[in-house]
Design a protein around this motif. Structure first.
Motif, short mmCIF file in Angstrom:
data_model
loop_
_atom_site.label_atom_id
_atom_site.label_comp_id
_atom_site.label_asym_id
_atom_site.label_seq_id
_atom_site.Cartn_x
_atom_site.Cartn_y
_atom_site.Cartn_z
N SER A 7 20.41 25.70 23.48
CA SER A 7 20.98 25.87 21.87
C SER A 7 20.23 24.84 21.12
CB SER A 7 22.40 25.73 21.91
OG SER A 7 22.86 24.32 22.21
N ALA A 8 20.90 24.26 20.07
CA ALA A 8 20.26 23.50 19.24
C ALA A 8 21.47 22.45 18.66
CB ALA A 8 19.66 24.00 17.95
N HIS A 9 21.10 21.34 18.41
CA HIS A 9 22.14 20.34 17.70
C HIS A 9 21.63 19.60 16.56
CE1 HIS A 9 20.66 16.99 20.32
NE2 HIS A 9 20.75 16.46 19.38
N VAL A 10 22.56 19.18 15.83
CA VAL A 10 22.34 18.34 14.47
C VAL A 10 22.84 16.93 14.73
CG1 VAL A 10 22.39 17.93 12.55
CG2 VAL A 10 21.97 20.22 13.21
N THR A 11 22.36 15.86 14.87
CA THR A 11 22.73 14.38 15.01
C THR A 11 23.58 14.09 13.85
OG1 THR A 11 21.33 14.05 16.63
CG2 THR A 11 22.71 12.30 15.92
N VAL A 12 24.89 13.94 13.84
CA VAL A 12 25.46 13.04 12.72
C VAL A 12 25.65 11.60 13.00
CG1 VAL A 12 26.36 15.44 11.99
CG2 VAL A 12 27.78 14.00 13.14
N PRO A 13 26.19 10.83 11.93
CA PRO A 13 26.47 9.35 12.09
C PRO A 13 27.67 9.37 12.89
CG PRO A 13 25.96 9.65 9.71
CD PRO A 13 26.11 11.10 10.32
N LYS A 14 27.57 8.25 13.67
CA LYS A 14 28.73 8.01 14.81
C LYS A 14 30.02 7.64 14.09
CE LYS A 14 27.86 5.01 18.08
NZ LYS A 14 27.78 3.57 18.62
N ASP A 15 30.11 7.21 12.76
CA ASP A 15 31.34 7.14 12.19
C ASP A 15 31.92 8.37 11.77
OD1 ASP A 15 29.60 7.18 10.24
OD2 ASP A 15 30.54 5.89 8.83
N TRP A 16 31.21 9.54 11.80
CA TRP A 16 31.88 10.78 11.63
C TRP A 16 32.74 11.33 12.87
CZ3 TRP A 16 28.14 14.33 8.47
CH2 TRP A 16 28.03 13.96 7.39
N ARG A 17 32.70 10.76 13.89
CA ARG A 17 33.58 11.35 15.10
C ARG A 17 34.84 11.53 14.62
NH1 ARG A 17 31.96 6.63 19.48
NH2 ARG A 17 32.71 5.59 17.59
N GLY A 18 35.19 12.80 15.07
CA GLY A 18 36.74 13.09 14.81
C GLY A 18 36.83 13.84 13.34
N ALA A 19 35.92 13.88 12.61
CA ALA A 19 35.73 14.54 11.28
C ALA A 19 35.66 16.02 11.36
CB ALA A 19 34.94 13.72 10.23
N ASP A 20 36.08 16.67 10.46
CA ASP A 20 35.67 18.10 10.20
C ASP A 20 34.46 18.05 9.54
OD1 ASP A 20 38.16 18.98 11.50
OD2 ASP A 20 39.12 18.91 9.26
N VAL A 21 33.54 18.96 10.03
CA VAL A 21 32.10 18.94 9.55
C VAL A 21 31.63 20.57 9.51
CG1 VAL A 21 29.62 18.30 10.08
CG2 VAL A 21 31.41 16.83 10.67
N LYS A 22 30.94 20.83 8.34
CA LYS A 22 30.53 22.06 8.17
C LYS A 22 29.02 22.04 8.23
CE LYS A 22 34.19 23.66 5.44
NZ LYS A 22 35.26 23.70 6.58
N VAL A 23 28.14 23.18 9.09
CA VAL A 23 26.90 23.16 8.93
C VAL A 23 26.38 24.44 8.55
CG1 VAL A 23 24.66 23.38 10.49
CG2 VAL A 23 26.74 21.89 11.29
N ILE A 24 25.68 24.28 7.21
CA ILE A 24 25.14 25.19 6.78
C ILE A 24 23.45 25.61 6.93
CG2 ILE A 24 24.69 26.63 4.32
CD1 ILE A 24 26.94 24.99 3.32
N ARG A 25 22.94 26.82 7.59
CA ARG A 25 21.47 26.95 7.76
C ARG A 25 21.09 27.22 6.25
NH1 ARG A 25 18.48 31.23 8.80
NH2 ARG A 25 20.23 32.59 9.28
N VAL A 26 20.08 26.49 5.93
CA VAL A 26 19.13 26.87 4.46
C VAL A 26 17.86 27.31 4.62
CG1 VAL A 26 20.73 24.98 3.18
CG2 VAL A 26 18.62 24.43 4.34
#
Length: 52
Positions: free
Chosen positions: A22-41
Motif C-alpha cells: 500500500s502507501a502511507h503519508v507521514t504526519v508529525p508525531k504530535d498528531w498521534r490520536g488526532a482525527d486526520v483526513k487525507v484528500i488525493r489531489v
C-alpha cells in the motif's frame, strides 16, 4: 476534480510513499490520536511500478 470545504487546525502537503502493498503519508508525531483526513489531489504517477 471536485471541491471540498473542510475546517481544521493544520495542513501539510506530502507525497504518499510506498509501504509494503500500500502507501502511507507521514504526519508529525504530535498528531498521534488526532482525527486526520487525507484528500488525493492528483492522479498517481503512471511511471511508478504498480503491482496489479
Amino acid at each position: 476534480m471536485g471541491t471540498f470545504e473542510l475546517e481544521g487546525e493544520e495542513i501539510i502537503d506530502r507525497e504518499a510513499k510506498e509501504f509494503g502493498g500500500s502507501a502511507h503519508v507521514t504526519v508529525p508525531k504530535d498528531w498521534r490520536g488526532a482525527d486526520v483526513k487525507v484528500i488525493r489531489v492528483s492522479n498517481p504517477d503512471e511511471t511508478d511500478d504498480q503491482d496489479e
